[in-house]
Design an enzyme around this catalytic site. Structure first.
Site, PDB file in Angstrom:
ATOM      1  N   PRO A  95       0.833  -1.201   0.000  1.00 18.25           N
ATOM      2  CA  PRO A  95       0.000   0.000   0.000  1.00 18.25           C
ATOM      3  C   PRO A  95       0.869   1.253   0.000  1.00 18.25           C
ATOM      4  CG  PRO A  95       0.028  -1.015   2.182  1.00 18.25           C
ATOM      5  CD  PRO A  95       0.731  -1.953   1.264  1.00 18.25           C
ATOM      6  N   ALA A 153       0.310   5.518  -0.273  1.00 17.45           N
ATOM      7  CA  ALA A 153      -0.623   6.639  -0.357  1.00 17.45           C
ATOM      8  C   ALA A 153      -0.391   7.415  -1.645  1.00 17.45           C
ATOM      9  CB  ALA A 153      -0.450   7.560   0.848  1.00 17.45           C
ATOM     10  N   CYS A 157       3.925   3.583   7.895  1.00 25.40           N
ATOM     11  CA  CYS A 157       4.138   4.844   7.184  1.00 25.40           C
ATOM     12  C   CYS A 157       5.024   5.784   7.999  1.00 25.40           C
ATOM     13  CB  CYS A 157       2.802   5.524   6.901  1.00 25.40           C
ATOM     14  SG  CYS A 157       2.994   7.068   5.980  1.00 25.40           S
ATOM     15  N   LYS A 213       1.022  -4.071   9.030  1.00 23.33           N
ATOM     16  CA  LYS A 213       2.227  -3.644   8.317  1.00 23.33           C
ATOM     17  C   LYS A 213       3.008  -2.711   9.235  1.00 23.33           C
ATOM     18  CE  LYS A 213       4.069  -1.947   3.953  1.00 23.33           C
ATOM     19  NZ  LYS A 213       5.044  -0.953   4.399  1.00 23.33           N
TER      20      LYS A 213
END
Length: 332
Positions: free
Chosen positions: A20, A22, A104, A143
């Site tokens: 993933p 963004a 992230c 994650k």
């Protein structure tokens, strides 16, 4: 031989997953990567606060129409109950796997005590994991990074915590929060995590070639790989890695005609998904990635980035590749 990758009741077609990202792994990109060989594509993160889901950004991020199963949705936030509610709602909307973002490193995410910032507060991590797992009856994955900084690589501890809480798979990026994307990923911590837990572990970070994919799998004994930046502008990397892992041989580089076709179809999908105004804007970064190895002096990209019309974008790509086939050098 390829490892068999499972997440809860789902056996993936292969162990290569689109990480993933963004602003990158939107529905058009996820569908493209699946077509190019990825076994699963995880959505770009959805903020946990459902009061913000009315925005255009959230609406597009939550659009999974026509996607193959299983559909994995990543949620991000720092409040256990809010994340639990986000998981419940996304499951109601069709998510079949919920992924919690603790990977992230972006400041705007970490400053809100979300993403990889959460790894600094192990008590909060435990509360989040338990709350989200209890909220839904579909698999929940996590994650994360190797730790907060190089002195605090606590991924093995959090991995055990996650397994105890009922998390069904882990993905680990081989850098700490402090590293962001600097330097090289390290895989020793991922290997340690894999040795300590019984749930599937997916390795992530700097996997940008078939050889590197093979090395990382061998070094970590991971159940599969997450590929992020390596797929930007190169969605065919998934079939290249699969072919190499299965045969030990390289696929030839995609011919110019195929690159043009893939890029043109990707452009069309972006324009259709976002509408002309947003689609044209979002297409610019993707075109930049596709053409990194072609348009080395960036002259074409400078001109392309000034285009505000979808049809003109399509025409300019067609002209660019026609010139490439004829051995022409683009001049601004």
């Amino acid at each position: 031989m390829l490892p068999t990758a499972k997440i809860g009741p789902y056996t993936l077609p292969n162990p290569l997953i689109v990480a993933p990202m963004a602003g990158v792994t939107d529905r058009p990109f996820r569908l493209l990567c699946r077509r190019m060989g990825a076994g699963l594509a995880v959505s770009e993160m959805v903020i946990a606060d459902s009061k913000l889901w009315h925005t255009r950004k959230s609406q597009t991020r939550m659009n999974h129409e026509g996607e193959p199963e299983p559909r994995s949705v990543q949620i991000a936030g720092g409040d256990p109950e809010m994340l639990a509610n986000a998981a419940r709602l996304n499951a109601k909307f069709g998510a079949q796997i919920i992924d919690i973002n603790m990977g992230c490193p972006a400041k705007k995410v970490c400053n809100k005590a979300a993403g990889s910032a959460l790894m600094k507060d192990e008590g909060l991590v435990r509360d989040i994991l338990k709350a989200v797992v209890a909220a839904v009856d579909i698999p929940v994955t996590l994650k994360m990074r190797t730790g907060w900084d190089r002195e605090h690589r606590n991924a093995p501890l959090i991995a055990r915590m996650a397994e105890d809480a009922g998390i069904q798979a882990l993905a680990i990026h081989g850098r700490t929060r402090a590293d962001a994307y600097k330097g090289e990923a390290e895989y020793d911590t991922i290997a340690e995590v894999k040795s300590r837990v019984g749930i599937p572990v997916f390795a992530n970070g700097d996997i940008n070639s078939p050889e590197q994919a093979q090395r990382v799998l061998a070094h970590t004994s991971a159940d599969g790989l997450l590929i992020g930046r390596g797929a930007q502008g190169r969605p065919w990397i998934f079939r290249e890695i699969l072919h190499f892992l299965e045969t030990g041989r390289h696929l030839p580089e995609p011919p110019v005609d195929e690159v043009e076709q893939v890029l043109s179809e990707h452009l069309q999908a972006l324009h259709g998904f976002y509408g002309e105004t947003m689609g044209v804007r979002i297409a610019r970064k993707h075109v930049g990635w596709y053409l990194q190895s072609h348009d080395e002096d960036k002259q074409f990209r400078k001109r392309f980035n000034a285009i505000d019309c979808a049809m003109e974008q399509k025409d300019s790509i067609q002209q660019y590749f026609a010139g490439l086939r004829n051995g022409e050098v683009f001049a601004a």
